[in-house]
Design a protein around this motif. Structure first.
Motif, PDB file in Angstrom:
ATOM      1  N   TRP A  36       0.799  -1.004  -0.036  1.00 38.50           N
ATOM      2  CA  TRP A  36      -0.131   0.051  -0.037  1.00 38.50           C
ATOM      3  C   TRP A  36       0.856   1.158  -0.070  1.00 38.50           C
ATOM      4  O   TRP A  36       1.881   1.320   0.783  1.00 38.50           O
ATOM      5  N   ILE A  69      -1.966  -4.408   7.623  1.00 39.48           N
ATOM      6  CA  ILE A  69      -2.205  -4.873   6.297  1.00 39.48           C
ATOM      7  C   ILE A  69      -2.246  -6.055   6.553  1.00 39.48           C
ATOM      8  O   ILE A  69      -2.156  -6.849   7.411  1.00 39.48           O
ATOM      9  N   LEU A  80      -6.149  -2.948   3.864  1.00 41.03           N
ATOM     10  CA  LEU A  80      -5.387  -1.963   4.982  1.00 41.03           C
ATOM     11  C   LEU A  80      -6.284  -1.450   5.714  1.00 41.03           C
ATOM     12  O   LEU A  80      -7.335  -0.752   5.662  1.00 41.03           O
ATOM     13  N   CYS A  95      -2.697   0.789  -4.048  1.00 43.41           N
ATOM     14  CA  CYS A  95      -2.111  -1.060  -3.833  1.00 43.41           C
ATOM     15  C   CYS A  95      -1.161  -1.233  -5.128  1.00 43.41           C
ATOM     16  O   CYS A  95      -1.438  -0.553  -6.364  1.00 43.41           O
TER      17      CYS A  95
END
Length: 124
Positions: A36, A69, A80, A95
């Motif tokens: 992320w 995560i 997330l 992402c």
């Protein structure tokens, strides 16, 4: 090729929570590392969190203890969970995957791919 689609962004007050999802069009987990990232206006894109192919998880110092995560291999989804959100968490969240799983070789193959992003806005 693989496509990534993020969702779950929105507007929230400081102290609130959001959970982002990133669905892959084909298998990426657990062989491919996934991340992320976020990009705030006028700033460079920065790494928020990563799950490596060996399962190692890392977080940016600014989100440690607040963000988590996780992954669901069966659903081809990366998550997330963001708690205790701060105004400085406002950004577009993306992402990314190192590639996708080749079903013949059972390995992660490039290219590195990004989703289109989802906006997170945190107000005071």
């Amino acid at each position: 090729q693989v496509e990534l689609v993020e969702s779950g962004g929105g507007s929230v007050q400081a102290g609130g929570s959001l959970k982002l999802s990133c669905i892959a069009s084909r298998s990426t987990l657990p062989k491919c590392g996934m991340d992320w990232y976020r990009q705030a206006p006028g700033k460079e894109r920065e790494l928020v969190s990563r799950i490596s192919s060996d399962g190692t998880i890392t977080y940016a110092d600014s989100v440690k203890g607040r963000f988590t995560i996780s992954q669901d291999e069966a659903k081809r989804t990366l998550y997330l969970q963001m708690n205790s959100l701060k105004t400085e968490d406002t950004a577009v969240y993306y992402c990314a995957t190192d590639g996708f799983i080749n079903i013949i070789t059972d390995t992660c193959v490039p290219p590195r791919t990004w989703g289109q992003g989802t906006q997170v806005s945190v107000s005071s």
